[in-house]
Design a protein around this motif. Structure first.
Motif, PDB file in Angstrom:
ATOM      1  N   VAL A  16       0.877  -1.122   0.170  1.00  0.00           N
ATOM      2  CA  VAL A  16       0.114   0.006  -0.071  1.00  0.00           C
ATOM      3  C   VAL A  16       0.924   1.230  -0.090  1.00  0.00           C
ATOM      4  CG1 VAL A  16      -1.874   1.305   1.159  1.00  0.00           C
ATOM      5  CG2 VAL A  16      -1.623  -1.239   1.478  1.00  0.00           C
ATOM      6  N   GLY A  17       0.695   2.007  -1.041  1.00  0.00           N
ATOM      7  CA  GLY A  17       1.642   3.164  -1.174  1.00  0.00           C
ATOM      8  C   GLY A  17       0.853   4.427  -1.810  1.00  0.00           C
ATOM      9  N   SER A  18       1.727   5.633  -1.801  1.00  0.00           N
ATOM     10  CA  SER A  18       1.197   6.652  -2.491  1.00  0.00           C
ATOM     11  C   SER A  18       1.668   6.949  -3.859  1.00  0.00           C
ATOM     12  CB  SER A  18       1.601   8.107  -1.481  1.00  0.00           C
ATOM     13  OG  SER A  18       2.757   8.065  -1.402  1.00  0.00           O
ATOM     14  N   ASN A  19       1.085   7.805  -4.684  1.00  0.00           N
ATOM     15  CA  ASN A  19       1.882   8.193  -6.105  1.00  0.00           C
ATOM     16  C   ASN A  19       2.109   9.485  -6.001  1.00  0.00           C
ATOM     17  OD1 ASN A  19       1.943   8.560  -8.801  1.00  0.00           O
ATOM     18  ND2 ASN A  19       2.279   6.421  -8.744  1.00  0.00           N
ATOM     19  N   HIS A  20       3.234   9.930  -6.210  1.00  0.00           N
ATOM     20  CA  HIS A  20       3.950  11.279  -6.289  1.00  0.00           C
ATOM     21  C   HIS A  20       3.796  11.852  -7.676  1.00  0.00           C
ATOM     22  CE1 HIS A  20       5.441   9.117  -2.872  1.00  0.00           C
ATOM     23  NE2 HIS A  20       5.422  10.369  -2.128  1.00  0.00           N
ATOM     24  N   PHE A  21       2.701  11.972  -8.318  1.00  0.00           N
ATOM     25  CA  PHE A  21       2.499  12.298  -9.705  1.00  0.00           C
ATOM     26  C   PHE A  21       3.615  11.813 -10.660  1.00  0.00           C
ATOM     27  CE2 PHE A  21       0.532  15.390  -6.963  1.00  0.00           C
ATOM     28  CZ  PHE A  21      -0.889  15.284  -7.424  1.00  0.00           C
ATOM     29  N   PHE A  73      -8.329   5.026  -5.048  1.00  0.00           N
ATOM     30  CA  PHE A  73      -7.694   3.695  -4.700  1.00  0.00           C
ATOM     31  C   PHE A  73      -7.812   2.854  -5.963  1.00  0.00           C
ATOM     32  CE2 PHE A  73     -10.924   4.577  -1.187  1.00  0.00           C
ATOM     33  CZ  PHE A  73      -9.951   4.934  -0.142  1.00  0.00           C
ATOM     34  N   THR A  74      -6.471   2.701  -6.277  1.00  0.00           N
ATOM     35  CA  THR A  74      -6.245   1.704  -7.395  1.00  0.00           C
ATOM     36  C   THR A  74      -5.610   0.570  -7.210  1.00  0.00           C
ATOM     37  OG1 THR A  74      -6.136   3.885  -8.743  1.00  0.00           O
ATOM     38  CG2 THR A  74      -5.356   1.983  -9.644  1.00  0.00           C
ATOM     39  N   ILE A  75      -5.868  -0.466  -7.450  1.00  0.00           N
ATOM     40  CA  ILE A  75      -5.192  -1.814  -7.366  1.00  0.00           C
ATOM     41  C   ILE A  75      -4.472  -2.288  -8.656  1.00  0.00           C
ATOM     42  CG2 ILE A  75      -7.319  -3.303  -7.642  1.00  0.00           C
ATOM     43  CD1 ILE A  75      -6.210  -5.139  -5.342  1.00  0.00           C
ATOM     44  N   GLY A  76      -3.350  -2.859  -8.652  1.00  0.00           N
ATOM     45  CA  GLY A  76      -2.785  -3.396  -9.764  1.00  0.00           C
ATOM     46  C   GLY A  76      -3.159  -4.941 -10.100  1.00  0.00           C
ATOM     47  N   VAL A  77      -3.725  -5.234 -11.104  1.00  0.00           N
ATOM     48  CA  VAL A  77      -4.363  -6.561 -11.653  1.00  0.00           C
ATOM     49  C   VAL A  77      -3.624  -7.105 -12.454  1.00  0.00           C
ATOM     50  CG1 VAL A  77      -6.360  -6.002 -10.341  1.00  0.00           C
ATOM     51  CG2 VAL A  77      -6.474  -5.786 -12.796  1.00  0.00           C
ATOM     52  N   GLY A  78      -2.494  -6.641 -12.957  1.00  0.00           N
ATOM     53  CA  GLY A  78      -1.819  -7.167 -14.223  1.00  0.00           C
ATOM     54  C   GLY A  78      -0.376  -6.792 -14.102  1.00  0.00           C
ATOM     55  N   GLU A  79       0.276  -6.145 -14.959  1.00  0.00           N
ATOM     56  CA  GLU A  79       1.519  -5.770 -15.120  1.00  0.00           C
ATOM     57  C   GLU A  79       1.724  -4.563 -14.073  1.00  0.00           C
ATOM     58  OE1 GLU A  79       3.301  -4.759 -19.039  1.00  0.00           O
ATOM     59  OE2 GLU A  79       1.522  -6.070 -19.983  1.00  0.00           O
ATOM     60  N   CYS A  80       2.978  -4.411 -13.503  1.00  0.00           N
ATOM     61  CA  CYS A  80       3.246  -3.349 -12.655  1.00  0.00           C
ATOM     62  C   CYS A  80       4.780  -2.977 -12.945  1.00  0.00           C
ATOM     63  CB  CYS A  80       3.114  -3.794 -11.299  1.00  0.00           C
ATOM     64  SG  CYS A  80       3.694  -2.485 -10.002  1.00  0.00           S
ATOM     65  N   VAL A  81       4.999  -1.734 -13.196  1.00  0.00           N
ATOM     66  CA  VAL A  81       6.369  -1.045 -13.757  1.00  0.00           C
ATOM     67  C   VAL A  81       6.538  -0.018 -12.693  1.00  0.00           C
ATOM     68  CG1 VAL A  81       7.601  -0.016 -15.543  1.00  0.00           C
ATOM     69  CG2 VAL A  81       5.483  -1.806 -16.061  1.00  0.00           C
ATOM     70  N   ALA A  82       7.650  -0.076 -11.961  1.00  0.00           N
ATOM     71  CA  ALA A  82       8.273   1.057 -11.265  1.00  0.00           C
ATOM     72  C   ALA A  82       9.086   1.964 -12.167  1.00  0.00           C
ATOM     73  CB  ALA A  82       9.136   0.312 -10.229  1.00  0.00           C
ATOM     74  N   LYS A 120      -1.975  -2.287 -16.274  1.00  0.00           N
ATOM     75  CA  LYS A 120      -0.788  -2.017 -16.473  1.00  0.00           C
ATOM     76  C   LYS A 120      -0.401  -0.752 -15.497  1.00  0.00           C
ATOM     77  CE  LYS A 120       2.884  -1.256 -19.967  1.00  0.00           C
ATOM     78  NZ  LYS A 120       2.991  -1.554 -21.627  1.00  0.00           N
ATOM     79  N   LEU A 121      -0.116  -1.039 -14.236  1.00  0.00           N
ATOM     80  CA  LEU A 121       0.074  -0.063 -13.173  1.00  0.00           C
ATOM     81  C   LEU A 121       1.392   0.365 -13.136  1.00  0.00           C
ATOM     82  CD1 LEU A 121      -1.155   1.446 -10.858  1.00  0.00           C
ATOM     83  CD2 LEU A 121      -0.514  -0.285  -9.462  1.00  0.00           C
ATOM     84  N   GLN A 122       1.796   1.890 -13.467  1.00  0.00           N
ATOM     85  CA  GLN A 122       3.109   2.467 -12.977  1.00  0.00           C
ATOM     86  C   GLN A 122       2.994   2.891 -11.616  1.00  0.00           C
ATOM     87  OE1 GLN A 122       4.623   5.490 -15.682  1.00  0.00           O
ATOM     88  NE2 GLN A 122       5.825   6.222 -14.030  1.00  0.00           N
ATOM     89  N   ILE A 123       4.133   2.442 -10.775  1.00  0.00           N
ATOM     90  CA  ILE A 123       4.384   2.926  -9.502  1.00  0.00           C
ATOM     91  C   ILE A 123       5.586   3.759  -9.289  1.00  0.00           C
ATOM     92  CG2 ILE A 123       3.138   1.020  -8.403  1.00  0.00           C
ATOM     93  CD1 ILE A 123       5.867  -0.191  -7.712  1.00  0.00           C
ATOM     94  N   ASP A 124       5.738   4.601  -8.446  1.00  0.00           N
ATOM     95  CA  ASP A 124       6.741   5.285  -8.125  1.00  0.00           C
ATOM     96  C   ASP A 124       7.462   5.016  -6.826  1.00  0.00           C
ATOM     97  OD1 ASP A 124       5.568   6.755  -6.176  1.00  0.00           O
ATOM     98  OD2 ASP A 124       5.316   8.652  -7.248  1.00  0.00           O
ATOM     99  N   HIS A 125       8.238   5.903  -6.192  1.00  0.00           N
ATOM    100  CA  HIS A 125       9.266   5.380  -4.950  1.00  0.00           C
ATOM    101  C   HIS A 125       8.022   5.290  -3.640  1.00  0.00           C
ATOM    102  CE1 HIS A 125       8.732  10.041  -4.300  1.00  0.00           C
ATOM    103  NE2 HIS A 125       8.881   9.613  -3.065  1.00  0.00           N
ATOM    104  N   GLY A 126       6.868   6.017  -3.886  1.00  0.00           N
ATOM    105  CA  GLY A 126       5.795   5.679  -2.905  1.00  0.00           C
ATOM    106  C   GLY A 126       5.688   4.008  -2.649  1.00  0.00           C
TER     107      GLY A 126
END
Length: 320
Positions: free
Chosen positions: A54-59, A70-79, A117-123
């Motif tokens: 569980v994290g935040s996203n810094h734009f 709230f968004t859940i990643g249900v497939g690909e996830c890219v940092a 296809k979720l993009q995550i950041d350092h959050g």
């Protein structure tokens, strides 16, 4: 049988990676880093198959053209890999993630946004870097909007955590699941309310959030300069109060704050305690154990680490 075996709340700061040598309070920074290692070892000892992260996203992955609560990643996830954090594809437990989304939506509990296809950041990738280092686990990424008003209320976050807990425990395939809440504690970022920016820097930031989806590198240098020029605004009293709630299995009591009250007391960055609150609710508000708290003005943030182990404590379920 699926079990939730451990919870970890931990602050994050990319300045650990980019400005370690410029960190004045090295003793505090090292104690915090050691606590992250200890939490990582406790996760390893709990032997999870999957970590709900569980994290935040810094734009970085979310922009003002579309901001779900709230968004859940249900497939690909890219940092995104900014500031020395992990970059590229991350392993996702697709089966569990889709079970959670389906259960909550079809059960009428929460209409979660989802991303194949979720993009995550350092959050979230900061936690992958330090808390999941070397561990062979999959993740279920859950992104909470904590920076673009209007924010989901703290009460809503707590209710979501309890709903996800029920869904996870009903997962028929069987998993050992750990939960990480990444963010907080008190800090203030030089970020405006996007609805009412004042001055050139705030106008610039809102422009970056509006137009950065395909051009974020065009904004990044000045964006970092604005952040680095910010003055620290850490409220140690709030942080101690919050960590005491975590330790006593009463994290849900932070829901007494409105969004505006929380920002006034502990800064806009403290809105990230929603990630700890969700984590604690997923653990049934088991009492926690503090591993570290350090006030690090160089990193702008009150940095904390705590572990919730339901096998060592009686889990006290909070009723709605």
């Amino acid at each position: 049988m699926t079990d939730i075996v451990l919870g970890v709340g931990a602050s994050h700061s990319t300045l650990m990676n980019t400005h370690w040598e410029e960190t004045f309070h090295k003793d505090r920074a090292e104690r915090f880093r050691d606590a992250l290692r200890e939490a990582r070892d406790e996760i390893a000892a709990a032997r999870p198959d999957t970590v709900i992260l569980v994290g935040s996203n810094h734009f970085r992955g979310f922009w003002l053209d579309l901001i779900p609560s709230f968004t859940i990643g249900v497939g690909e996830c890219v940092a995104s890999g900014e500031s020395g954090t992990p970059e590229g594809p991350q392993p996702v437990d697709v089966s569990l993630a889709r079970h959670i989304a389906n259960t909550l939506v079809e059960g009428g509990r929460f209409d979660l946004a989802y991303s194949a296809k979720l993009q995550i950041d350092h959050g979230q990738s900061h936690a992958i870097q330090y808390l999941l280092d070397g561990l062979d686990v999959e993740i279920v990424p859950l992104v909470v909007n904590v920076f673009a008003h209007p924010l989901p209320t703290l009460e809503r976050c707590e209710r979501l955590g309890r709903a996800i807990r029920e869904a996870v425990l009903a997962f028929p395939e069987g998993r050992r699941v750990a939960v990480i809440g990444s963010g907080g504690l008190s800090h203030r970022l030089p970020w405006p309310d996007w609805r009412d920016p004042h001055g050139d820097d705030e106008e610039f930031m809102v422009g970056a959030w509006l137009n950065g989806r395909d051009h974020w590198k065009d904004y990044d240098v000045k964006r970092r300069e604005i952040i680095r020029a910010a003055e620290s605004a850490i409220n140690e009293d709030f942080d101690e109060e919050f960590l005491s709630l975590v330790e006593n299995g009463r994290t849900h009591e932070v829901t007494r704050y409105t969004t505006e009250e929380l920002e006034k007391v502990a800064g806009n960055g403290a809105q990230e305690v929603r990630t700890w609150l969700l984590m604690a609710a997923l653990l049934g508000h088991a009492p926690g154990r503090r591993l570290s708290y350090e006030s690090l003005p160089e990193w702008l943030t009150g940095m904390g680490v705590a572990v919730l182990d339901p096998t060592h404590h009686h889990t006290s379920e909070r009723q709605p």
